[in-house]
Design a protein around this motif. Sequence first.
Motif, PDB file in Angstrom:
ATOM      1  N   THR A  55      51.310  27.665  39.046  1.00 42.15           N
ATOM      2  CA  THR A  55      51.681  26.245  38.940  1.00 42.15           C
ATOM      3  C   THR A  55      53.102  26.073  38.394  1.00 42.15           C
ATOM      4  N   GLY A  56      54.008  26.986  38.778  1.00 37.00           N
ATOM      5  CA  GLY A  56      55.397  26.896  38.385  1.00 37.00           C
ATOM      6  C   GLY A  56      55.720  27.465  37.007  1.00 37.00           C
ATOM      7  N   ILE A  57      54.743  28.044  36.331  1.00 35.60           N
ATOM      8  CA  ILE A  57      54.940  28.582  34.985  1.00 35.60           C
ATOM      9  C   ILE A  57      54.858  30.113  35.039  1.00 35.60           C
ATOM     10  N   ALA A  58      55.856  30.807  34.485  1.00 33.69           N
ATOM     11  CA  ALA A  58      55.850  32.268  34.426  1.00 33.69           C
ATOM     12  C   ALA A  58      55.043  32.722  33.214  1.00 33.69           C
ATOM     13  N   VAL A  59      54.133  33.674  33.457  1.00 33.25           N
ATOM     14  CA  VAL A  59      53.265  34.205  32.405  1.00 33.25           C
ATOM     15  C   VAL A  59      53.278  35.732  32.507  1.00 33.25           C
ATOM     16  N   PRO A  60      53.356  36.436  31.368  1.00 30.69           N
ATOM     17  CA  PRO A  60      53.289  37.895  31.416  1.00 30.69           C
ATOM     18  C   PRO A  60      51.944  38.363  31.976  1.00 30.69           C
ATOM     19  N   MET A  61      51.978  39.461  32.748  1.00 27.65           N
ATOM     20  CA  MET A  61      50.753  39.993  33.337  1.00 27.65           C
ATOM     21  C   MET A  61      50.720  41.509  33.148  1.00 27.65           C
ATOM     22  N   VAL A  62      49.556  42.011  32.749  1.00 28.59           N
ATOM     23  CA  VAL A  62      49.343  43.456  32.673  1.00 28.59           C
ATOM     24  C   VAL A  62      48.139  43.807  33.538  1.00 28.59           C
ATOM     25  N   ARG A  63      48.199  45.002  34.106  1.00 28.35           N
ATOM     26  CA  ARG A  63      47.092  45.502  34.915  1.00 28.35           C
ATOM     27  C   ARG A  63      46.348  46.561  34.105  1.00 28.35           C
ATOM     28  N   LEU A  64      45.030  46.439  34.062  1.00 24.84           N
ATOM     29  CA  LEU A  64      44.189  47.415  33.373  1.00 24.84           C
ATOM     30  C   LEU A  64      43.215  48.010  34.367  1.00 24.84           C
ATOM     31  N   TRP A  65      42.968  49.289  34.219  1.00 23.25           N
ATOM     32  CA  TRP A  65      42.012  49.969  35.080  1.00 23.25           C
ATOM     33  C   TRP A  65      40.612  49.509  34.705  1.00 23.25           C
ATOM     34  N   PRO A  66      39.814  49.017  35.679  1.00 23.10           N
ATOM     35  CA  PRO A  66      38.451  48.587  35.365  1.00 23.10           C
ATOM     36  C   PRO A  66      37.594  49.783  34.951  1.00 23.10           C
ATOM     37  N   GLN A  67      36.757  49.583  33.965  1.00 24.95           N
ATOM     38  CA  GLN A  67      35.921  50.653  33.441  1.00 24.95           C
ATOM     39  C   GLN A  67      34.507  50.146  33.226  1.00 24.95           C
ATOM     40  N   GLU A  68      33.577  51.083  33.130  1.00 25.71           N
ATOM     41  CA  GLU A  68      32.192  50.729  32.817  1.00 25.71           C
ATOM     42  C   GLU A  68      32.127  50.024  31.471  1.00 25.71           C
ATOM     43  N   CYS A  69      32.877  50.522  30.498  1.00 24.25           N
ATOM     44  CA  CYS A  69      32.976  49.902  29.178  1.00 24.25           C
ATOM     45  C   CYS A  69      34.256  49.056  29.193  1.00 24.25           C
ATOM     46  N   PRO A  70      34.160  47.737  29.215  1.00 22.25           N
ATOM     47  CA  PRO A  70      35.351  46.894  29.340  1.00 22.25           C
ATOM     48  C   PRO A  70      36.373  47.174  28.233  1.00 22.25           C
ATOM     49  N   PRO A  71      37.658  47.172  28.608  1.00 25.73           N
ATOM     50  CA  PRO A  71      38.720  47.516  27.656  1.00 25.73           C
ATOM     51  C   PRO A  71      39.133  46.347  26.761  1.00 25.73           C
ATOM     52  N   ALA A  72      38.201  45.805  25.964  1.00 22.40           N
ATOM     53  CA  ALA A  72      38.477  44.641  25.120  1.00 22.40           C
ATOM     54  C   ALA A  72      39.623  44.900  24.161  1.00 22.40           C
TER      55      ALA A  72
END
Length: 145
Positions: A114-131
Motif C-alpha cells: 500500500t505504498g509503504i516500505a517495510v523491512p522483510m526477512v525470509r525464514l526457512w519453515p520448520q516443524e518447530c516454528p522459529p519464534a
Amino acid sequence: MTVPAPPVARQAGCIAIDGRGVLIEGAPGTGKSSLALALIDRGAELIGDDSVMLAAENGRLIASPHPNTHGLIEVRNLGLLPFPCRENAPVALIVTLDPGAPRYIEKPEQAVLTGIAVPMVRLWPQECPPALKVELALDHYGLQF
C-alpha cells in the motif's frame, strides 16, 4: 484534502509484539499459523490469521483483523479457535516463510505494501516454528515506532 485509500485484504497472518506488528507470509502449509501461535505463547497478540486488512496511515502500514476471521486462529488438528485479538498495529516487519531463505543476511529486504516500505526477512519453515528468530529479527531489523 486527500481521502485515505480503503484497507485492502492480504493473505497473511499478523501478530503484535510490544505494539509492533509482524506480518507472517508464506505458501500454504509452511507454518504461518503455527508460528503465530508460538509467538502468542511467548506473549505476542493476535491481529489476524490467514487474512488481514492493510491500510496506509500517516506513513505507516497498519494491520487490522479481517472481518471474516476476526478473533480466530487455525490450530492444525483442532480447527478454528477463538483467541483474544488486538484491533490494529503498525507493521514493523514482514516475515516470509520460504524454503529458499538465505542462510544469513547482512540487511533485510524491503517490501512495499500500500505504498509503504517495510523491512522483510525470509525464514526457512520448520516443524518447530522459529519464534525466537522472529523476535530477534524484529529487534535487529524492524521499524521503530
